[in-house]
Design a protein around this motif. Structure first.
Motif, PDB file in Angstrom:
ATOM      1  N   ILE A   1       0.853  -1.183   0.000  1.00 17.88           N
ATOM      2  CA  ILE A   1       0.000   0.000   0.000  1.00 17.88           C
ATOM      3  C   ILE A   1       0.885   1.228   0.000  1.00 17.88           C
ATOM      4  O   ILE A   1       2.034   1.171   0.453  1.00 17.88           O
TER       5      ILE A   1
ATOM      6  N   GLN B   1      -6.702   2.984   3.287  1.00 14.53           N
ATOM      7  CA  GLN B   1      -7.036   1.603   3.617  1.00 14.53           C
ATOM      8  C   GLN B   1      -7.009   0.726   2.390  1.00 14.53           C
ATOM      9  O   GLN B   1      -7.377   1.128   1.298  1.00 14.53           O
ATOM     10  N   GLY B   2      -6.546  -0.511   2.621  1.00 18.84           N
ATOM     11  CA  GLY B   2      -6.594  -1.521   1.586  1.00 18.84           C
ATOM     12  C   GLY B   2      -7.299  -2.743   2.137  1.00 18.84           C
ATOM     13  O   GLY B   2      -8.036  -2.657   3.116  1.00 18.84           O
ATOM     14  N   GLN B   3      -7.025  -3.878   1.539  1.00 15.07           N
ATOM     15  CA  GLN B   3      -7.629  -5.104   2.023  1.00 15.07           C
ATOM     16  C   GLN B   3      -6.868  -5.577   3.260  1.00 15.07           C
ATOM     17  O   GLN B   3      -5.727  -6.004   3.179  1.00 15.07           O
ATOM     18  N   ARG B   4      -7.460  -5.481   4.400  1.00 15.96           N
ATOM     19  CA  ARG B   4      -6.898  -5.857   5.710  1.00 15.96           C
ATOM     20  C   ARG B   4      -5.728  -4.986   6.152  1.00 15.96           C
ATOM     21  O   ARG B   4      -5.140  -5.214   7.202  1.00 15.96           O
TER      22      ARG B   4
ATOM     23  N   THR C   1      -4.053  -0.945   6.662  1.00 20.40           N
ATOM     24  CA  THR C   1      -4.281   0.489   6.758  1.00 20.40           C
ATOM     25  C   THR C   1      -2.939   1.160   6.989  1.00 20.40           C
ATOM     26  O   THR C   1      -2.145   0.682   7.812  1.00 20.40           O
TER      27      THR C   1
ATOM     28  N   ASP D   1       1.040 -13.765   6.599  1.00 22.22           N
ATOM     29  CA  ASP D   1       1.550 -12.393   6.735  1.00 22.22           C
ATOM     30  C   ASP D   1       2.974 -12.366   7.276  1.00 22.22           C
ATOM     31  O   ASP D   1       3.608 -11.301   7.299  1.00 22.22           O
TER      32      ASP D   1
END
Lengths: 114, 113
Positions: free
Chosen positions: B48, B58-61, B63, B84
Motif C-alpha cells: 500500500i 485503507q486496503g484489504q486488511r 491500513t 503475513d
C-alpha cells in the motif's frame, strides 16, 4: 500479465570477475531501477533509467554500470567484483518517472562472490 | 537527513490479532511513502502507498497512517494470518532525486498459530 522478470536467479563468481544481470519490466512500463540488498538490510538504490537514459544514480562506485534497451529491458553490469558485492540485486519497474510512481520489484538475482 | 527507520526490528503476534508496524522518516519534504512485504527468497511486494496530502489509506486488511507532524507512518494489518509472516519495509520516494526509494532496515513479523 507477467511481472518483473530477472535473470539469472542465482550466480556465483570469483573476485575480479565481472557480471551482467538482466531485467525485463512489466509490459508498458518505461522506467527500470536497480537496487542492491545485502542480507539483513533494506534495498539500496543503484540506478534508475527511463526512456533509455540514466535518471538517477546512487552512491555506488564506477564499477557499477547499467543500460536500458529500446524494449525497456535493462542490464546491470558490475566489474572487478569484490566479496562485498555479494547481495540480492533487485530490479523494479514503474510506468513513469514522475513523483509517486509505484515501483514493482522482480524476484532478484542472488550474487555470491567468492 | 536521508533515512527512513523502523522502530522495532521484530514483531511477534498471535494469529487473528492485529499487527502494527511503525516507521519514522527524517525528511519533511518527502511526499510519498510505500509499504513493501518481503518473504524469504523473494523480492519486495507492494502492499500500500500513501501521499503526503493524506493521513490515512485503507486496503484489504491493511491500513497506513501518516503523521506528518512527527514524521511517522504505520502499517496496520487486521486479523493477522500466518501468511503475513515476512519482513516489512517502509520506503520513501524522493522524486527530486530521480524517484529513488529510500528503504529502512525492515521489521520481521512473525505470526504464531
Amino acid at each position: 500479465d507477467a511481472g518483473v522478470t530477472q535473470s539469472p536467479t542465482h550466480l556465483i563468481k570469483t573476485r575480479g570477475q565481472h557480471v551482467t544481470l538482466r531485467c525485463s519490466p512489466i509490459s508498458g512500463h518505461k522506467s527500470v531501477s536497480w537496487y542492491q540488498q545485502v542480507l539483513g538490510q533494506g534495498p539500496q538504490f543503484i540506478f534508475q533509467y527511463y526512456e533509455k537514459e540514466e535518471r538517477g544514480r546512487g552512491n555506488f562506485p564506477d564499477r557499477f554500470s547499467a543500460r536500458q534497451f529500446p524494449n525497456y529491458s535493462s542490464e546491470l553490469n558490475v566489474n572487478a567484483l569484490l566479496l562485498g558485492d555479494s547481495a540480492l540485486y533487485l530490479c523494479a519497474s514503474s510506468d513513469m518517472i514522475a513523483g509517486g510512481a509505484t515501483q514493482y520489484f522482480g524476484p532478484g538475482t542472488r550474487l555470491l562472490v567468492l | 537527513g536521508e533515512s527512513v527507520g523502523l522502530h522495532l526490528p521484530t514483531l511477534s503476534v498471535q494469529e487473528g490479532d492485529n499487527s502494527i508496524i511503525n516507521c519514522a522518516y527524517s525528511n519533511s519534504a518527502s511526499d510519498y511513502f510505500i509499504w513493501y512485504k518481503q518473504e524469504s527468497g523473494k523480492g519486495p511486494q507492494f502492499i500500500i502507498d500513501i501521499r503526503s496530502n493524506m493521513d490515512k489509506r485503507q486496503g484489504q486488511r491493511v491500513t497506513v497512517l501518516l503523521n506528518k507532524t512527527v514524521k511517522h507512518l504505520s502499517l496496520q494489518i487486521a486479523a493477522t494470518q500466518p501468511g503475513d509472516s515476512a519482513v516489512y519495509f517502509c520506503a520513501e520516494n524522493r522524486p527530486n532525486q530521480g524517484g529513488k526509494l529510500i528503504f529502512g532496515q525492515g521489521t520481521e513479523l512473525s505470526v504464531k498459530p
